[in-house]
Scaffold this motif. Structure first.
Motif, PDB file in Angstrom:
ATOM      1  N   THR A  82       8.330   1.642  -2.342  1.00 51.97           N
ATOM      2  CA  THR A  82       7.149   1.786  -1.494  1.00 51.97           C
ATOM      3  C   THR A  82       7.173   0.820  -0.305  1.00 51.97           C
ATOM      4  O   THR A  82       6.649   1.149   0.759  1.00 51.97           O
ATOM      5  CB  THR A  82       5.857   1.624  -2.309  1.00 51.97           C
ATOM      6  OG1 THR A  82       5.917   0.401  -3.049  1.00 51.97           O
ATOM      7  CG2 THR A  82       5.665   2.789  -3.269  1.00 51.97           C
ATOM      8  N   GLN A 118      -1.242   0.300   5.117  1.00 51.64           N
ATOM      9  CA  GLN A 118      -1.075   0.192   3.663  1.00 51.64           C
ATOM     10  C   GLN A 118      -2.116   0.995   2.878  1.00 51.64           C
ATOM     11  O   GLN A 118      -1.746   1.769   2.002  1.00 51.64           O
ATOM     12  CB  GLN A 118      -1.081  -1.273   3.217  1.00 51.64           C
ATOM     13  CG  GLN A 118      -0.632  -1.434   1.771  1.00 51.64           C
ATOM     14  CD  GLN A 118       0.808  -0.975   1.552  1.00 51.64           C
ATOM     15  OE1 GLN A 118       1.729  -1.488   2.148  1.00 51.64           O
ATOM     16  NE2 GLN A 118       1.003   0.012   0.683  1.00 51.64           N
ATOM     17  N   ASP A 122      -1.216   4.208   0.567  1.00 46.41           N
ATOM     18  CA  ASP A 122      -1.592   4.246  -0.849  1.00 46.41           C
ATOM     19  C   ASP A 122      -2.452   5.465  -1.167  1.00 46.41           C
ATOM     20  O   ASP A 122      -2.208   6.162  -2.162  1.00 46.41           O
ATOM     21  CB  ASP A 122      -2.348   2.975  -1.243  1.00 46.41           C
ATOM     22  CG  ASP A 122      -1.470   1.734  -1.208  1.00 46.41           C
ATOM     23  OD1 ASP A 122      -0.234   1.862  -1.211  1.00 46.41           O
ATOM     24  OD2 ASP A 122      -2.040   0.620  -1.166  1.00 46.41           O
TER      25      ASP A 122
END
Length: 136
Positions: A82, A118, A122
């Motif tokens: 990730t 981010q 996510d």
């Protein structure tokens, strides 16, 4: 021998199957509701994302996707973690292939884009998992 109630239930069940209201599968699906450290989307979904605003999930459903998700899916080969995916997606913003807006104006500060990226990444990965687009 079955009772008339059992026959009625089976008859209704068969109608639902034939109407595509219920899908039957011989085994468990090959998808996961969780995002792994190295997320993997099917090769077919990754291919579809190169030229479509939709992809086919592991339940054979058509899922509409936006440009961010199209680009993200192409990075989900199961080899990148990730963190690497974050860096790749940030590079797409740096090259103006993707854009974030604030008050209708393009956001140009790459550090600010990185801070906002981010949670977006996510959330999008979670949506892909819940849409049966990530493989286990």
């Amino acid at each position: 021998f079955r009772s008339s109630t059992e026959n009625q239930v089976l008859s209704h069940f068969l109608r639902l199957v034939l109407a595509d209201a219920i899908n039957l599968h011989a085994g468990p699906g090959n998808f996961t509701p969780r995002v792994s450290r190295q997320p993997l989307a099917s090769a077919y979904a990754r291919y579809q994302a190169t030229g479509n605003a939709w992809v086919t999930n592991q339940k054979f459903e058509k899922i509409d996707i936006d440009l961010f998700t199209r680009i993200l899916l192409q990075h989900l080969d199961g080899k990148k973690d990730t963190g690497s995916i974050f860096t790749s997606m940030l590079n797409h913003f740096a090259k103006n292939e993707l854009q974030m807006n604030e008050n209708g104006q393009p956001l140009r500060d790459i550090q600010e884009i990185g801070r906002r990226l981010q949670p977006l990444l996510d959330n999008t990965l979670q949506k892909l998992a819940h849409s049966a687009l990530l493989l286990s």
